[in-house]
Enzyme design. Structure first.
Site, PDB file in Angstrom:
ATOM      1  N   HIS A  58      17.338 -15.767  45.297  1.00  0.00           N
ATOM      2  CA  HIS A  58      16.004 -15.745  44.633  1.00  0.00           C
ATOM      3  C   HIS A  58      15.125 -14.314  45.083  1.00  0.00           C
ATOM      4  O   HIS A  58      14.659 -13.669  43.932  1.00  0.00           O
ATOM      5  CB  HIS A  58      15.495 -16.961  44.975  1.00  0.00           C
ATOM      6  CG  HIS A  58      14.146 -17.110  44.324  1.00  0.00           C
ATOM      7  ND1 HIS A  58      14.032 -18.166  43.361  1.00  0.00           N
ATOM      8  CD2 HIS A  58      12.868 -16.760  44.572  1.00  0.00           C
ATOM      9  CE1 HIS A  58      12.609 -17.987  42.991  1.00  0.00           C
ATOM     10  NE2 HIS A  58      12.039 -17.286  43.607  1.00  0.00           N
ATOM     11  N   GLU A  59      14.896 -14.258  46.379  1.00  0.00           N
ATOM     12  CA  GLU A  59      14.094 -13.184  46.532  1.00  0.00           C
ATOM     13  C   GLU A  59      14.662 -11.687  46.237  1.00  0.00           C
ATOM     14  O   GLU A  59      14.070 -10.631  46.090  1.00  0.00           O
ATOM     15  CB  GLU A  59      13.838 -13.152  48.194  1.00  0.00           C
ATOM     16  CG  GLU A  59      13.194 -14.663  48.693  1.00  0.00           C
ATOM     17  CD  GLU A  59      11.719 -15.095  47.691  1.00  0.00           C
ATOM     18  OE1 GLU A  59      11.375 -14.145  47.349  1.00  0.00           O
ATOM     19  OE2 GLU A  59      11.635 -16.149  47.949  1.00  0.00           O
ATOM     20  N   HIS A  62      13.909 -10.883  42.833  1.00  0.00           N
ATOM     21  CA  HIS A  62      12.749 -10.302  42.656  1.00  0.00           C
ATOM     22  C   HIS A  62      12.445  -9.015  42.860  1.00  0.00           C
ATOM     23  O   HIS A  62      11.907  -7.852  42.407  1.00  0.00           O
ATOM     24  CB  HIS A  62      11.562 -11.130  43.516  1.00  0.00           C
ATOM     25  CG  HIS A  62      11.163 -12.462  43.017  1.00  0.00           C
ATOM     26  ND1 HIS A  62      10.659 -12.596  41.708  1.00  0.00           N
ATOM     27  CD2 HIS A  62      11.135 -13.734  43.667  1.00  0.00           C
ATOM     28  CE1 HIS A  62      10.613 -13.845  41.427  1.00  0.00           C
ATOM     29  NE2 HIS A  62      10.542 -14.468  42.499  1.00  0.00           N
TER      30      HIS A  62
END
Length: 264
Positions: A58-59, A62
């Protein structure tokens, strides 16, 4: 050290991430083969390690999107190594979400990578940077539920099927919570570039508290019911029945005793 060598170092996969992935692989194999003497413990370790892997992805989503959008500083900050301890708040990024899974059984939005937004030009790029994280959760959920919606469950051991159902549930809840248009969450980050300067200035002071407001609202019965009704509808659309999800949740909490009506 040359700039090329520095870039390779900044993007080298972290040994921490590799170790967590190895735990996921070994415990997933143990669940699949019924090798573990205590299947609940194997499911717990498999789902927890897979959940941490998904938080890292997820990170990373980003950060990688920010890199291609113009923020070249994310590499130097360690965000491209998939190291869960490189994020802005390790406690919020990893420890708290894992604790919430153990205690409450929902996928809590994790911490954050610090993106230098002034390096990114264009509203769509800003929105895409914010959307990339939840989209990683959505993709993870689709992969986990593939045997369900493809009708390919023949030969999939019960315990592994239950574990996939619960893991997909965590991804769906995390994506939904993250996509809420609340300051401090990714949903608001998607909308923020399209707001007026005055609106952004007024909302900015509340951003640090948005996450905690959402968690508090989940304790309101009407909000809780609406949220989980939505999650249930999405899980059913992905082919996951309530029994598989319930058995996965029960197996994960092995310390509460053997789940009834869940053959493993």
């Amino acid at each position: 050290m040359s700039s090329a060598a520095v870039r390779r170092q900044e993007r080298r996969i972290s040994p921490v991430f590799l170790a967590v992935s190895a735990v996921m692989g070994v415990t997933g194999w143990a669940v699949w083969t019924d090798f573990a003497a205590l299947p609940g413990v194997a499911v717990f370790l498999f789902v927890t390690s897979a959940w941490i892997v998904s938080l890292c992805l997820h990170e990373y989503a980003h950060a990688r999107t920010a890199l291609h959008s113009g923020d070249v500083t994310v590499g130097a900050k360690g965000y491209l190594t998939l190291n869960p301890f490189a994020y802005t708040h390790a406690v919020l990024s990893v420890i708290l979400p894992v604790l919430f899974v153990i205690m409450g059984g929902i996928g809590l939005p994790g911490g954050a990578v610090f993106v230098e937004r002034d390096r990114i030009r264009g509203r769509w790029k800003h929105s895409l940077v914010s959307a990339a994280g939840p989209l990683a959760n959505v993709l993870f959920a689709v992969v986990c539920t593939a045997p369900f919606w493809l009708g390919a469950l023949d030969g999939v051991p019960d315990a592994f099927r239950y574990a996939l159902a619960f893991l997909a549930f965590l991804q769906v809840t995390a994506a939904l919570l993250n996509l809420l248009p609340v300051p401090g969450l990714d949903g608001y980050g998607i909308l923020e570039p399209w707001l007026s300067y005055r609106a952004k200035r007024r909302i900015a002071p509340y951003a640090p508290y948005g996450f905690f407001v959402v968690i508090a609202l989940l304790f309101v019965p009407a909000v809780n019911a609406a949220f989980f009704d939505t999650v249930d509808a999405l899980m059913r659309s992905l082919g996951v029945d309530g029994r598989a999800l319930g058995c996965g949740s029960a197996l994960y909490r092995f310390w509460e005793g053997a789940p009834g009506g869940c053959p493993v």
